[in-house]
Design a protein around this motif. Structure first.
Motif, PDB file in Angstrom:
ATOM      1  N   HIS A   1       0.812  -1.224   0.000  1.00  0.00           N
ATOM      2  CA  HIS A   1       0.000   0.000   0.000  1.00  0.00           C
ATOM      3  C   HIS A   1       0.842   1.270   0.000  1.00  0.00           C
ATOM      4  CE1 HIS A   1       0.513   0.161   4.453  1.00  0.00           C
ATOM      5  NE2 HIS A   1       0.338  -1.149   4.388  1.00  0.00           N
ATOM      6  N   LEU A   2       2.040   1.224   0.581  1.00  0.00           N
ATOM      7  CA  LEU A   2       2.909   2.403   0.523  1.00  0.00           C
ATOM      8  C   LEU A   2       3.295   2.701  -0.930  1.00  0.00           C
ATOM      9  CD1 LEU A   2       4.612   4.666   1.677  1.00  0.00           C
ATOM     10  CD2 LEU A   2       6.380   2.995   2.270  1.00  0.00           C
ATOM     11  N   LEU A   3       3.531   1.670  -1.706  1.00  0.00           N
ATOM     12  CA  LEU A   3       3.883   1.843  -3.116  1.00  0.00           C
ATOM     13  C   LEU A   3       2.766   2.557  -3.877  1.00  0.00           C
ATOM     14  CD1 LEU A   3       5.658   1.315  -5.602  1.00  0.00           C
ATOM     15  CD2 LEU A   3       4.640  -0.969  -5.740  1.00  0.00           C
ATOM     16  N   TRP A   4       1.533   2.125  -3.674  1.00  0.00           N
ATOM     17  CA  TRP A   4       0.404   2.777  -4.342  1.00  0.00           C
ATOM     18  C   TRP A   4       0.305   4.247  -3.928  1.00  0.00           C
ATOM     19  CZ3 TRP A   4      -2.155   0.723  -8.289  1.00  0.00           C
ATOM     20  CH2 TRP A   4      -2.181  -0.670  -8.446  1.00  0.00           C
ATOM     21  N   ASN A   5       0.537   4.509  -2.636  1.00  0.00           N
ATOM     22  CA  ASN A   5       0.461   5.891  -2.148  1.00  0.00           C
ATOM     23  C   ASN A   5       1.588   6.763  -2.710  1.00  0.00           C
ATOM     24  OD1 ASN A   5      -1.788   6.433  -0.152  1.00  0.00           O
ATOM     25  ND2 ASN A   5      -1.013   4.532   0.689  1.00  0.00           N
TER      26      ASN A   5
ATOM     27  N   VAL B   1      -5.125   5.980  -9.545  1.00  0.00           N
ATOM     28  CA  VAL B   1      -4.142   5.016  -9.036  1.00  0.00           C
ATOM     29  C   VAL B   1      -4.572   4.493  -7.675  1.00  0.00           C
ATOM     30  CG1 VAL B   1      -1.799   4.848  -8.066  1.00  0.00           C
ATOM     31  CG2 VAL B   1      -2.139   5.789 -10.352  1.00  0.00           C
ATOM     32  N   LEU B   2      -5.024   5.395  -6.799  1.00  0.00           N
ATOM     33  CA  LEU B   2      -5.466   4.966  -5.470  1.00  0.00           C
ATOM     34  C   LEU B   2      -6.717   4.090  -5.548  1.00  0.00           C
ATOM     35  CD1 LEU B   2      -4.872   8.211  -3.363  1.00  0.00           C
ATOM     36  CD2 LEU B   2      -3.495   6.125  -3.420  1.00  0.00           C
ATOM     37  N   GLU B   3      -7.569   4.367  -6.504  1.00  0.00           N
ATOM     38  CA  GLU B   3      -8.758   3.526  -6.700  1.00  0.00           C
ATOM     39  C   GLU B   3      -8.349   2.113  -7.126  1.00  0.00           C
ATOM     40  OE1 GLU B   3     -10.946   5.810  -9.504  1.00  0.00           O
ATOM     41  OE2 GLU B   3     -11.820   7.155  -7.996  1.00  0.00           O
ATOM     42  N   LYS B   4      -7.333   2.035  -7.980  1.00  0.00           N
ATOM     43  CA  LYS B   4      -6.808   0.721  -8.382  1.00  0.00           C
ATOM     44  C   LYS B   4      -6.191   0.004  -7.181  1.00  0.00           C
ATOM     45  CE  LYS B   4      -5.680   1.910 -13.199  1.00  0.00           C
ATOM     46  NZ  LYS B   4      -4.557   2.083 -14.172  1.00  0.00           N
ATOM     47  N   GLY B   5      -5.493   0.790  -6.349  1.00  0.00           N
ATOM     48  CA  GLY B   5      -4.884   0.214  -5.151  1.00  0.00           C
ATOM     49  C   GLY B   5      -5.931  -0.346  -4.203  1.00  0.00           C
ATOM     50  N   LEU B   6      -7.064   0.357  -4.081  1.00  0.00           N
ATOM     51  CA  LEU B   6      -8.150  -0.107  -3.204  1.00  0.00           C
ATOM     52  C   LEU B   6      -8.760  -1.411  -3.708  1.00  0.00           C
ATOM     53  CD1 LEU B   6     -10.260   2.932  -1.932  1.00  0.00           C
ATOM     54  CD2 LEU B   6      -8.992   1.246  -0.594  1.00  0.00           C
TER      55      LEU B   6
ATOM     56  N   MET C   1      -6.407  -3.954  -2.506  1.00  0.00           N
ATOM     57  CA  MET C   1      -6.448  -4.069  -1.042  1.00  0.00           C
ATOM     58  C   MET C   1      -7.690  -3.365  -0.503  1.00  0.00           C
ATOM     59  SD  MET C   1      -2.429  -3.338  -0.210  1.00  0.00           S
ATOM     60  CE  MET C   1      -2.367  -2.156  -1.568  1.00  0.00           C
ATOM     61  N   PRO C   2      -8.841  -3.969  -0.659  1.00  0.00           N
ATOM     62  CA  PRO C   2     -10.102  -3.336  -0.247  1.00  0.00           C
ATOM     63  C   PRO C   2     -10.085  -2.914   1.224  1.00  0.00           C
ATOM     64  CG  PRO C   2     -10.532  -5.321  -1.531  1.00  0.00           C
ATOM     65  CD  PRO C   2      -9.048  -5.308  -1.230  1.00  0.00           C
ATOM     66  N   GLY C   3     -10.486  -1.670   1.463  1.00  0.00           N
ATOM     67  CA  GLY C   3     -10.596  -1.177   2.831  1.00  0.00           C
ATOM     68  C   GLY C   3      -9.298  -0.713   3.453  1.00  0.00           C
ATOM     69  N   ASN C   4      -8.200  -0.702   2.691  1.00  0.00           N
ATOM     70  CA  ASN C   4      -6.929  -0.262   3.273  1.00  0.00           C
ATOM     71  C   ASN C   4      -7.065   1.180   3.772  1.00  0.00           C
ATOM     72  OD1 ASN C   4      -4.093   1.230   2.691  1.00  0.00           O
ATOM     73  ND2 ASN C   4      -3.741  -0.850   3.403  1.00  0.00           N
ATOM     74  N   PRO C   5      -6.813   1.435   5.061  1.00  0.00           N
ATOM     75  CA  PRO C   5      -7.074   2.768   5.632  1.00  0.00           C
ATOM     76  C   PRO C   5      -6.207   3.881   5.048  1.00  0.00           C
ATOM     77  CG  PRO C   5      -5.906   1.355   7.198  1.00  0.00           C
ATOM     78  CD  PRO C   5      -6.337   0.484   6.076  1.00  0.00           C
ATOM     79  N   GLN C   6      -4.916   3.586   4.768  1.00  0.00           N
ATOM     80  CA  GLN C   6      -4.029   4.625   4.233  1.00  0.00           C
ATOM     81  C   GLN C   6      -4.447   5.056   2.829  1.00  0.00           C
ATOM     82  OE1 GLN C   6      -2.933   1.797   5.657  1.00  0.00           O
ATOM     83  NE2 GLN C   6      -1.381   2.270   7.192  1.00  0.00           N
ATOM     84  N   ILE C   7      -4.725   4.074   1.989  1.00  0.00           N
ATOM     85  CA  ILE C   7      -5.152   4.399   0.620  1.00  0.00           C
ATOM     86  C   ILE C   7      -6.499   5.117   0.640  1.00  0.00           C
ATOM     87  CG2 ILE C   7      -5.807   3.449  -1.620  1.00  0.00           C
ATOM     88  CD1 ILE C   7      -3.827   1.203  -1.206  1.00  0.00           C
ATOM     89  N   LYS C   8      -7.402   4.618   1.452  1.00  0.00           N
ATOM     90  CA  LYS C   8      -8.746   5.198   1.538  1.00  0.00           C
ATOM     91  C   LYS C   8      -8.691   6.653   2.009  1.00  0.00           C
ATOM     92  CE  LYS C   8     -13.353   4.103   3.324  1.00  0.00           C
ATOM     93  NZ  LYS C   8     -14.130   3.180   4.191  1.00  0.00           N
TER      94      LYS C   8
END
Length: 244
Positions: free
Chosen positions: A155-159, A177-182, A185-192
């Motif tokens: 998730h750090l990579l996506w951010n 990009v963050l939407e793809k990351g979610l 990893m559905p529900g990831n707090p940092q990306i969300k």
């Protein structure tokens, strides 16, 4: 790679001896040759990787003791094993490039990061950032895309990918990009959280990652020093007085 050539050469030699020397059936000869190929390959692989791990572990100890140059010298010496085993050279180049990058020696880091192992997401992210700083956005995006393809659960990579796009004035693409990351990893707090911040036109929050984030040098030196002081309880490190 040398170990593949050695294994293949051994297998072919045995195959010919069995076929023409012992007049063994072709299928029996082939099975024996394949077994020999596998055995020789695995033995040489184990020997080479053992030597590589010794070099990497020694470099790790040098890094912990802040002996950066010694760590780099040891890793550079281990590059000779790259001719023996596939991907070894890329993994070692990733380590060397990352050390130079963390030291802010970007000029020396770049050529090693260019030859990084594609599954080492941290060194790939550092390479992408180098492209961004060199005004090569297309190469930055291409590198990030390759990194998230092979490390989709970081998730750090996506951010970081989204952060760099946002810094380049591409806030819409950053959100994509963050939407793809979610989705990975559905529900990831940092990306969300960062997706919501970008949607509100605000800056992304990355400092919760601590040193993992600051090692990419996407914030000012002053911000890094402020973070280090906060980690030390707001106190500056004491310096020894030198008496004359």
């Amino acid at each position: 790679m040398y170990n593949i050539l050695i294994a293949a050469g051994s297998a072919v030699a045995v195959l010919l001896i069995l076929l023409f020397g012992f007049k063994l059936a072709w299928w029996s000869s082939l099975l024996i040759a394949l077994a020999l190929f596998t055995g020789v390959y695995l033995i040489t692989l184990r020997l080479i990787m053992k030597k590589v791990m010794v070099s990497i572990e020694a470099a790790g100890k040098d890094l912990q003791a802040q002996r950066f140059e010694k760590a780099i010298r040891g890793l550079k010496d281990a590059l000779k094993y790259g001719k023996w085993q596939i991907y070894v050279e890329g993994q070692i180049n990733s380590q060397i490039g990352s050390i130079y990058y963390i030291k802010r020696d970007f000029a020396n880091a770049f050529p090693y990061l260019e030859k990084s192992f594609f599954k080492n997401w941290a060194s790939m992210a550092m390479l992408a950032i180098c492209y961004m700083k060199r005004q090569k956005k297309d190469l930055m995006v291409r590198t990030f895309e390759k990194a998230v393809q092979w490390s989709p659960k970081e998730h750090l990579l996506w951010n970081i990918y989204a952060y760099c796009l946002n810094e380049c004035g591409e806030s819409t693409k950053a959100k994509e990009v963050l939407e793809k990351g979610l989705k990975k990893m559905p529900g990831n707090p940092q990306i969300k959280e960062n997706l919501e911040l970008l949607g509100q036109g605000k800056k992304m929050k990355m400092r919760s990652y601590g040193d993992l984030w600051f090692q990419f040098h996407l914030e000012s030196v002053a911000a890094v020093q402020k973070h280090q002081m906060a980690a030390m309880g707001g106190r500056m490190p004491r310096r020894k007085m030198v008496r004359r």
